[in-house]
Write a protein that holds these residues in place. Sequence first.
Motif, short mmCIF file in Angstrom:
data_model
loop_
_atom_site.label_atom_id
_atom_site.label_comp_id
_atom_site.label_asym_id
_atom_site.label_seq_id
_atom_site.Cartn_x
_atom_site.Cartn_y
_atom_site.Cartn_z
N GLY A 1 55.70 40.35 69.22
CA GLY A 1 54.92 41.20 68.40
C GLY A 1 54.99 42.57 68.65
N GLY B 1 48.72 37.47 68.93
CA GLY B 1 48.27 38.32 68.04
C GLY B 1 48.27 37.65 66.72
N MET B 2 48.06 38.65 65.82
CA MET B 2 47.97 38.01 64.24
C MET B 2 49.10 37.94 63.43
SD MET B 2 44.74 37.39 64.68
CE MET B 2 44.78 36.96 63.10
N ARG C 1 45.25 39.88 81.34
CA ARG C 1 46.02 39.20 80.47
C ARG C 1 47.10 38.42 81.69
NH1 ARG C 1 47.41 40.86 75.22
NH2 ARG C 1 45.49 41.46 74.26
N HIS D 1 53.39 47.91 73.33
CA HIS D 1 53.39 47.05 74.27
C HIS D 1 54.21 45.75 73.57
CE1 HIS D 1 49.37 45.48 72.25
NE2 HIS D 1 50.14 44.27 72.58
N ILE D 2 54.79 44.97 74.37
CA ILE D 2 55.18 43.53 73.82
C ILE D 2 54.78 42.59 74.73
CG2 ILE D 2 57.13 44.29 72.25
CD1 ILE D 2 57.80 43.36 75.92
N SER E 1 54.71 34.09 70.54
CA SER E 1 53.91 35.35 70.47
C SER E 1 52.48 35.22 70.13
CB SER E 1 54.35 36.39 69.70
OG SER E 1 53.75 37.47 69.35
N ASP F 1 52.39 35.36 76.39
CA ASP F 1 51.57 36.00 76.94
C ASP F 1 50.24 35.08 76.53
OD1 ASP F 1 51.40 37.09 74.70
OD2 ASP F 1 50.21 38.64 75.18
C1 6PG Z 1 49.00 39.47 72.03
C2 6PG Z 1 50.18 39.53 71.72
C3 6PG Z 1 50.56 40.99 71.59
C4 6PG Z 1 50.94 41.18 70.13
C5 6PG Z 1 50.93 42.59 69.71
C6 6PG Z 1 50.71 42.72 68.17
O1 6PG Z 1 48.47 38.55 72.81
O2 6PG Z 1 48.11 40.03 71.47
O3 6PG Z 1 51.22 38.98 72.43
O4 6PG Z 1 51.71 41.61 72.28
O5 6PG Z 1 52.18 40.59 69.70
O6 6PG Z 1 49.51 43.39 70.07
O7 6PG Z 1 49.61 42.10 67.68
P1 6PG Z 1 49.44 41.80 66.33
O8 6PG Z 1 50.41 41.05 65.57
O9 6PG Z 1 47.86 41.20 66.22
O10 6PG Z 1 49.54 43.31 65.65
#
Ligand code: 6PG
Length: 248
Positions: free
Chosen positions: A144, A43-44, A180, A150-151, A41, A73
Amino acid sequence: MNGQLSVFPTPDDLTRGSAGQIASVLSEAVSSRACAMMALSGGMTPRGVYAALASHSSQPIVPWMDVHVFWGDERCVLPDHLDSNFRMANEALLQHVPIPSTSIHRIQGEIEPVQAAIAYEKELRQTFRVGPAAVPRFDLVLLGLGSDGHIASLFPGTPALNEHQRLVTEVFVQKLNAFRVTLTLPVINYARHVLVLVSGESKAAILADVFLGSAKVYPAQLIEPSAGDLHWLVDQDAASRLGKVRPS
Ligand code: 6PG
């Protein structure tokens, strides 16, 4: 909402617990099938989990030589861009473990989104050795949860949610004014294990909506592994609106 829910008292407990779960799934996959296929995944949230995996503190020890890493993604940016999911995972994890470079399969965020999706689908099929009509089966897909439900990059109201033929699709996200590239639902829902990591008070409302809402209005509610399991790994702050849940 289906799936198992584990609530960890603190973010650190969530990090340790998630790293342990990931390590167990990867080790079992290699023991059973000589290799493990994982989609990371972005994100943070997962950064700390990746660092925990890199620190070898997680048990069991991950047989990285036999693991293939993909992404669920990617943002359409250069791989060294601060927003790149590849860059985050590479810095937090992949540079620190003995995974062969040929087993790291990044989405080419730097090229035209539709070309990146086509190229990634081709790489998936080649690596999994599946033909044009088959769906590759990941051992583990990490996700995440976005605050809009969204996922991966399957955002509410986007055509990507209705893509059931392609394994990978490009998606223009209006509210981000950005493209994306994302795995589609058929791939995610065919995985042996889907782990969704959710941390922090800022996700409490959406997690409650996703878990307690009856109608399927969020992409996260469309995650229903057909032949695998779904496990939500959350900390107490994120679970604070779920009512009676017990820390795991
Ligand atoms: C991305 C992720 C996205 C992420 C969620 C949660 O590319 O941003 O794949 O799906 O998992 O937006 O993001 P956080 O962990 O930053 O809250």
